[in-house]
Design a protein around this motif. Sequence first.
Motif, PDB file in Angstrom:
ATOM      1  N   ALA A 143     -61.999  30.090  11.690  1.00 55.11           N
ATOM      2  CA  ALA A 143     -61.081  29.794  13.215  1.00 55.11           C
ATOM      3  C   ALA A 143     -62.147  28.486  13.593  1.00 55.11           C
ATOM      4  N   ILE A 144     -62.315  27.497  13.950  1.00 57.13           N
ATOM      5  CA  ILE A 144     -62.747  25.938  14.529  1.00 57.13           C
ATOM      6  C   ILE A 144     -62.308  25.906  15.654  1.00 57.13           C
ATOM      7  N   ILE A 145     -62.341  26.794  16.549  1.00 57.28           N
ATOM      8  CA  ILE A 145     -62.275  26.217  18.413  1.00 57.28           C
ATOM      9  C   ILE A 145     -62.804  25.740  18.732  1.00 57.28           C
ATOM     10  N   LEU A 146     -62.631  24.135  19.558  1.00 59.20           N
ATOM     11  CA  LEU A 146     -62.733  23.679  19.954  1.00 59.20           C
ATOM     12  C   LEU A 146     -62.395  23.439  21.562  1.00 59.20           C
ATOM     13  N   PHE A 147     -63.663  24.259  22.535  1.00 53.69           N
ATOM     14  CA  PHE A 147     -62.989  24.191  23.659  1.00 53.69           C
ATOM     15  C   PHE A 147     -64.250  23.637  25.074  1.00 53.69           C
ATOM     16  N   ASP A 148     -63.097  23.546  26.362  1.00 54.41           N
ATOM     17  CA  ASP A 148     -63.575  23.044  26.970  1.00 54.41           C
ATOM     18  C   ASP A 148     -64.316  22.747  27.986  1.00 54.41           C
ATOM     19  N   ASP A 149     -65.539  22.416  28.794  1.00 56.76           N
ATOM     20  CA  ASP A 149     -66.442  22.859  29.225  1.00 56.76           C
ATOM     21  C   ASP A 149     -66.118  21.910  30.584  1.00 56.76           C
TER      22      ASP A 149
ATOM     23  N   ARG B 117     -60.780  10.537  21.089  1.00 57.87           N
ATOM     24  CA  ARG B 117     -61.289   9.296  20.147  1.00 57.87           C
ATOM     25  C   ARG B 117     -62.636   8.720  20.431  1.00 57.87           C
ATOM     26  N   ILE B 118     -63.444   8.804  19.187  1.00 58.78           N
ATOM     27  CA  ILE B 118     -64.604   7.613  19.860  1.00 58.78           C
ATOM     28  C   ILE B 118     -64.943   7.681  18.136  1.00 58.78           C
ATOM     29  N   GLY B 119     -65.542   6.082  17.309  1.00 59.25           N
ATOM     30  CA  GLY B 119     -65.569   6.150  16.384  1.00 59.25           C
ATOM     31  C   GLY B 119     -64.362   6.169  15.828  1.00 59.25           C
ATOM     32  N   ILE B 120     -64.037   6.457  14.743  1.00 56.15           N
ATOM     33  CA  ILE B 120     -63.050   7.168  13.791  1.00 56.15           C
ATOM     34  C   ILE B 120     -61.566   7.722  14.240  1.00 56.15           C
ATOM     35  N   LEU B 121     -62.325   8.718  14.396  1.00 52.15           N
ATOM     36  CA  LEU B 121     -61.725  10.046  14.399  1.00 52.15           C
ATOM     37  C   LEU B 121     -61.847  10.632  15.926  1.00 52.15           C
ATOM     38  N   THR B 122     -60.945  11.202  16.639  1.00 50.21           N
ATOM     39  CA  THR B 122     -60.722  12.323  17.460  1.00 50.21           C
ATOM     40  C   THR B 122     -62.771  12.933  17.406  1.00 50.21           C
ATOM     41  N   ILE B 123     -63.232  14.008  18.393  1.00 50.65           N
ATOM     42  CA  ILE B 123     -64.020  14.665  18.466  1.00 50.65           C
ATOM     43  C   ILE B 123     -63.337  16.297  17.101  1.00 50.65           C
ATOM     44  N   ALA B 124     -62.566  16.597  17.380  1.00 46.77           N
ATOM     45  CA  ALA B 124     -61.724  17.226  16.352  1.00 46.77           C
ATOM     46  C   ALA B 124     -61.794  17.088  15.294  1.00 46.77           C
TER      47      ALA B 124
ATOM     48  N   GLU C  83     -62.796  35.675  12.164  1.00 48.52           N
ATOM     49  CA  GLU C  83     -63.491  35.280  12.638  1.00 48.52           C
ATOM     50  C   GLU C  83     -63.709  33.973  13.047  1.00 48.52           C
ATOM     51  N   ASN C  84     -63.904  33.329  14.053  1.00 45.81           N
ATOM     52  CA  ASN C  84     -64.148  32.435  14.635  1.00 45.81           C
ATOM     53  C   ASN C  84     -65.072  31.344  15.331  1.00 45.81           C
ATOM     54  N   LEU C  85     -64.877  30.106  14.645  1.00 44.27           N
ATOM     55  CA  LEU C  85     -66.146  29.559  15.693  1.00 44.27           C
ATOM     56  C   LEU C  85     -65.917  28.698  17.054  1.00 44.27           C
ATOM     57  N   PHE C  86     -66.365  28.882  17.965  1.00 42.69           N
ATOM     58  CA  PHE C  86     -66.299  27.842  19.316  1.00 42.69           C
ATOM     59  C   PHE C  86     -67.712  27.162  19.520  1.00 42.69           C
ATOM     60  N   ILE C  87     -66.832  25.954  19.152  1.00 40.90           N
ATOM     61  CA  ILE C  87     -67.724  24.494  19.543  1.00 40.90           C
ATOM     62  C   ILE C  87     -67.255  24.106  20.260  1.00 40.90           C
ATOM     63  N   ASN C  88     -67.996  23.606  21.457  1.00 44.52           N
ATOM     64  CA  ASN C  88     -68.646  22.391  22.810  1.00 44.52           C
ATOM     65  C   ASN C  88     -67.153  21.067  21.935  1.00 44.52           C
ATOM     66  N   GLY C  89     -65.911  21.158  22.838  1.00 42.60           N
ATOM     67  CA  GLY C  89     -65.503  19.707  22.354  1.00 42.60           C
ATOM     68  C   GLY C  89     -65.954  18.721  22.500  1.00 42.60           C
ATOM     69  N   SER C  90     -67.329  18.624  23.787  1.00 38.37           N
ATOM     70  CA  SER C  90     -67.656  17.401  24.121  1.00 38.37           C
ATOM     71  C   SER C  90     -68.825  16.851  23.344  1.00 38.37           C
ATOM     72  N   TYR C  91     -68.910  17.595  22.424  1.00 34.82           N
ATOM     73  CA  TYR C  91     -70.387  17.155  21.123  1.00 34.82           C
ATOM     74  C   TYR C  91     -69.559  16.969  20.215  1.00 34.82           C
ATOM     75  N   CYS C  92     -70.481  15.739  19.165  1.00 34.21           N
ATOM     76  CA  CYS C  92     -69.599  15.195  18.389  1.00 34.21           C
ATOM     77  C   CYS C  92     -71.040  15.523  17.022  1.00 34.21           C
ATOM     78  N   PRO C  93     -70.339  16.019  16.039  1.00 34.98           N
ATOM     79  CA  PRO C  93     -71.115  16.556  14.831  1.00 34.98           C
ATOM     80  C   PRO C  93     -72.307  16.031  14.526  1.00 34.98           C
ATOM     81  N   ASP C  94     -73.435  15.881  13.789  1.00 30.69           N
ATOM     82  CA  ASP C  94     -74.315  15.287  13.137  1.00 30.69           C
ATOM     83  C   ASP C  94     -74.855  16.462  12.032  1.00 30.69           C
TER      84      ASP C  94
ATOM     85  N   ILE D 236     -70.116  13.276  24.720  1.00 33.34           N
ATOM     86  CA  ILE D 236     -69.518  12.723  25.668  1.00 33.34           C
ATOM     87  C   ILE D 236     -69.385  13.350  27.304  1.00 33.34           C
ATOM     88  N   ARG D 237     -69.985  12.933  28.066  1.00 31.49           N
ATOM     89  CA  ARG D 237     -70.125  13.466  29.228  1.00 31.49           C
ATOM     90  C   ARG D 237     -68.646  12.213  30.953  1.00 31.49           C
TER      91      ARG D 237
END
Length: 397
Positions: A2-8, A27-34, A64-75, A129-130
């Motif tokens: 599971a992907i869980i996007l967290f706020d900081d 939303r930034i670019g075409i998609l939302t960060i999630a 199993e869970n993957l927590f990802i900081n929601g302010s970061y865009c993947p690369d 995104i800050r």
Amino acid sequence: MAIILFDDNSRHTLLPLTFTRPVADLRIGILTIAEKWSKHLNSGFSFFTESYLQAKFPMLINDENLFINGSYCPDEALLEAIDKLPAGTPLKYRGQLVAVKLSAADAKEFNTQTDYGAGVNHERIPVSIRYPEDIFKKNDIELRKDFTLLTKGRTSAAISNTNSIIGADFFAEEGAQAECCTFSSVNGPVYLSADTEIWEGAHIRGAFAILPHSQLKMGTKVYGATTVGPYCRIGGEVNNAVIWGYSNKGHEGYLGNAVIGEWCNLGADTNNSNLKNNYTEVKLWDYASQSMRKTGLQFCGLIMADHAKSGINTMFNTGTVVGVSANVFGSGYPPNFIPDFSWGGADGFEEYAFNKMMETTARVFSRRAHREFNDAEKQILEYTFEQTKELRKLNGC
């Protein structure tokens, strides 16, 4: 997994945009960060966010869970680092938690303040995104990345030969319609989603994306990097703006270096300034410090949160922040900060009566059969109204 996007803490510096959504729903670019993370990792997603948002944006835990900081865009670098990350070991960037893999038991106890140890340090500089202006400032980067992600292995649908297409980075999904328009991808890609309409005489310069069920009206001029979200109708002149969805700028007027939330409406000939007459640095109201903050930008226009509206001929000065459900009208320039649920303009403001605002919002939602103004939506607005009472006193409400 599971992907869980967290706020900081970025949730606080991104206000008022994050009063009504988690950070990863931006939303930034075409998609939302999630949505970006979901497509890259081929998985669904949920959110770890403020309690008053959880009815609309719940957290879903798996074994199993993957927590990802929601302010970061993947690369590529971030994706590789996360893939190699051992369970329970945090990935950090300059001391800030970026990601951690947790079991179901540990996921239930997740907290951004928990010390997960030194972990693995990420060395590459990611896109994050800050502040609100980061959204239009970094939109070009994310538009290009999303365009590559969404078009890989696909072929563009054909569009009418009455259009002029300049450059090779043009993509139209099936159902996109355009006649007698010009599209230039020389300076950035152009992406037309399904069920979009570009009316006659529109001129578009990439990078640009328009999402499903949106329209550009006749003669619209768009400069990159600009994103038009779903269910929008846009006219006039737009430059480097991100319009999230369900919002209208249907008439003439200039919108530049701007972020416009959902369910907004800009009245005819609404304009914003994006450059000060003395060419000095633009400041923006900062909710976290409750003061004006330097942006480091010479070009910075309008930040408008969800459900805000402007009347005809409204003039927004350089670096204006408009809060949730604000209603702005009248002659002259209103202040550079218009608190949430304010009603008025340059001649003064009063508090937008909550019951009246809710009646208007219900009518706006009723125009979209697939969206419901339910208890979760109402709870978010009620909470935001109460949380921003003191701010409204700043402009005399």
